[in-house]
Write a protein that holds these residues in place. Structure first.
Motif, mmCIF file in Angstrom:
data_model
loop_
_atom_site.group_PDB
_atom_site.id
_atom_site.type_symbol
_atom_site.label_atom_id
_atom_site.label_comp_id
_atom_site.label_asym_id
_atom_site.label_seq_id
_atom_site.Cartn_x
_atom_site.Cartn_y
_atom_site.Cartn_z
ATOM 1 N N GLY A 187 -5.103 50.762 101.841
ATOM 2 C CA GLY A 187 -5.851 49.702 102.288
ATOM 3 C C GLY A 187 -6.315 48.597 101.487
ATOM 4 O O GLY A 187 -6.370 48.960 100.530
ATOM 5 N N ILE A 247 -11.898 47.733 111.534
ATOM 6 C CA ILE A 247 -10.895 48.198 110.487
ATOM 7 C C ILE A 247 -9.833 48.095 111.242
ATOM 8 O O ILE A 247 -9.372 48.589 112.324
ATOM 9 N N LEU A 248 -8.733 47.144 110.816
ATOM 10 C CA LEU A 248 -7.609 46.726 111.264
ATOM 11 C C LEU A 248 -6.581 47.801 110.998
ATOM 12 O O LEU A 248 -6.306 48.109 109.692
ATOM 13 N N PRO A 249 -5.867 48.394 111.885
ATOM 14 C CA PRO A 249 -4.769 49.462 111.713
ATOM 15 C C PRO A 249 -3.600 48.906 110.771
ATOM 16 O O PRO A 249 -3.391 47.759 110.953
ATOM 17 N N PRO A 250 -2.814 49.801 110.129
ATOM 18 C CA PRO A 250 -1.593 49.430 109.531
ATOM 19 C C PRO A 250 -1.013 48.664 110.461
ATOM 20 O O PRO A 250 -0.390 49.221 111.711
ATOM 21 N N SER A 251 -0.011 47.589 110.007
ATOM 22 C CA SER A 251 0.971 47.012 111.078
ATOM 23 C C SER A 251 2.138 47.679 111.038
ATOM 24 O O SER A 251 3.058 47.495 111.978
ATOM 25 N N CYS A 305 -0.889 49.179 105.394
ATOM 26 C CA CYS A 305 -2.159 49.551 104.814
ATOM 27 C C CYS A 305 -3.157 48.986 105.873
ATOM 28 O O CYS A 305 -2.912 47.828 106.649
ATOM 29 N N SER A 306 -4.226 49.744 106.083
ATOM 30 C CA SER A 306 -5.220 49.246 106.994
ATOM 31 C C SER A 306 -6.139 48.224 106.143
ATOM 32 O O SER A 306 -5.995 47.828 105.093
ATOM 33 N N GLN A 307 -6.635 47.288 106.920
ATOM 34 C CA GLN A 307 -7.604 46.256 106.395
ATOM 35 C C GLN A 307 -9.004 46.206 107.078
ATOM 36 O O GLN A 307 -9.158 46.437 108.110
ATOM 37 N N TRP A 314 -14.787 53.159 106.499
ATOM 38 C CA TRP A 314 -13.730 53.304 105.985
ATOM 39 C C TRP A 314 -13.074 53.952 105.246
ATOM 40 O O TRP A 314 -12.003 54.695 105.341
ATOM 41 N N GLN A 351 -13.037 57.559 106.998
ATOM 42 C CA GLN A 351 -12.102 57.632 107.651
ATOM 43 C C GLN A 351 -10.731 58.144 106.906
ATOM 44 O O GLN A 351 -9.869 59.054 107.208
#
Length: 398
Positions: free
Chosen positions: A143, A259-263, A268-270, A308, A311
């Motif tokens: 991430g 925490i933005l999940p992987p697209s 990667c998470s962001q 983050w 997790q």
């Protein structure tokens, strides 16, 4: 079992220092300084050649930063060619975490958080807020901080108001840029920057933690232009620490960062810092309020990073996390993050004798290169072709 190879590491660009890793022992050169200075470049070459002379069995590899234009990278390739050994490129933030593993004698796996100003990523972009999985077998990027635009390119690192303007654009509030910054930098320049951001002209994205700190300092009016490195971040930490010292144990109202999940499956998470910048941008520029907002930034960021990391550690099946990079010179951020991680039952490793900044990077480069060579020898069939003279290899995708 074959002995570990002797590896010379040439360090990076800022606060350069080289070193030699042989028989498990690390010998560092003197600190040469930034390689924009020709004297520092000459000192690095002298140190590197002196270290080579101190390897009785010879040097088996020369490690360097992934950035091909650094003097240290070019020198490493030159020396590798002279010695007939491989030159191994090591991604900047991978090296930061690897340096912690090397110092603590840990093979991993760990989850590492590397926070700094900038380092070239494997995608060619400017990284600096990186969540990584690292072991002696290799590494993966898990991430990164949500990227901000570097409005004007490298000049954005010297002018925090540009980063604050980029934050406004990221928040969908770009129309505020001229009114907010025009009085300080001139209405023409502020308007031009607004147009640059709108069109994406000379505005490369960066996940740099240092640039988010600049944006925060610029948003609060603590620093619009910097005369020296980290001036804005230091001003922000000072304001936060001063407020906390007077608050009598009271904490500011903290924000929970998303925490933005992987697209995509391999993405990667962001960690999204935009809500923090919105809070700071809406703060009236009064010293007491600036200090409270600066404290909110530090503590909310630390708590978001801890969640983050926790997790990621659970997902990776490890209880050990490593923290490194120049942003960890910030005591307020470092202590809060360490405390929050330990409250979650995680084991936290940080540099002790070695610098968390770029001055300690060579150790990580050497550790990665030594393990990369050992892993290649273990997995290669007997008929595998040996490295050619001066061959360039990259450990960035090991």
């Amino acid at each position: 079992m074959k002995p570990a190879p002797a590896v010379l590491a040439c360090g990076a660009w800022l606060k350069n220092s080289a070193g030699l890793l042989q028989a498990g022992a690390w010998q560092a050169s003197a600190l040469h300084g930034d390689l924009s200075d020709p004297c520092a470049c000459r000192a690095l070459e002298a140190s590197a050649r002196a270290l080579i002379a101190q390897a009785p069995g010879g040097v088996q590899a020369v490690a360097h930063d992934l950035h091909p234009d650094f003097f240290s990278s070019r020198l490493a390739q030159q020396l590798a060619a002279e010695l007939g050994v491989p030159a191994l490129a090591v991604q900047h933030h991978h090296a930061h975490i690897a340096a912690v593993l090397a110092e603590h004698g840990e093979p991993g796996p760990v989850v590492g958080l590397a926070l700094d100003g900038v380092g070239l990523g494997t995608d060619g972009q400017a990284w600096g807020g990186e969540l990584l999985a690292v072991s002696s077998q290799g590494w993966r990027r898990l991430g990164h901080l949500l990227p901000l635009a570097l409005a004007g390119g490298d000049v954005a690192a010297r002018e925090p108001w540009r980063m604050a303007a980029a934050a406004l654009q990221a928040l969908g509030r770009a129309e505020e840029i001229p009114a907010r910054f025009g009085p300080a930098v001139g209405p023409l320049l502020a308007g031009q920057l607004q147009q640059m951001l709108a069109r994406g002209l000379n505005c490369p994205p960066s996940s740099s933690t240092g640039r988010w700190f600049d944006a925060a300092a610029g948003a609060l009016g603590l620093s619009l232009r910097q005369s020296h490195e980290a001036e804005a971040a230091i001003a922000l930490e000072h304001a936060a620490s001063a407020w906390l010292a007077q608050a009598g144990g009271r904490l500011p109202e903290l924000l929970v960062l998303d925490i933005l999940p992987p697209s995509e499956p391999a993405g990667c998470s962001q960690l999204d810092l935009r809500p923090l910048l919105a809070r700071l941008l809406d703060t009236v520029q009064v010293p007491a309020l600036q200090g409270e907002a600066a404290a909110c930034f530090h503590l909310s960021l630390a708590d978001g990073l801890a969640r983050w990391l926790a997790q990621a550690a659970e997902h990776e099946g490890t209880q050990t996390v490593c923290l490194s990079g120049g942003c960890f010179m910030n005591r307020l951020l470092s202590q809060r993050l360490r405390d929050q991680l330990q409250l979650r039952g995680l084991r936290v490793l940080m540099p002790q004798a070695n610098s968390c900044g770029d001055a300690g990077l060579a150790l990580g480069q050497a550790w990665v290169a030594a393990h990369s060579m050992a892993n290649a020898e273990d997995s290669a069939p007997a008929s595998t072709r040996p490295a050619q003279r001066g061959e360039e290899r990259s450990s960035s995708c090991v």
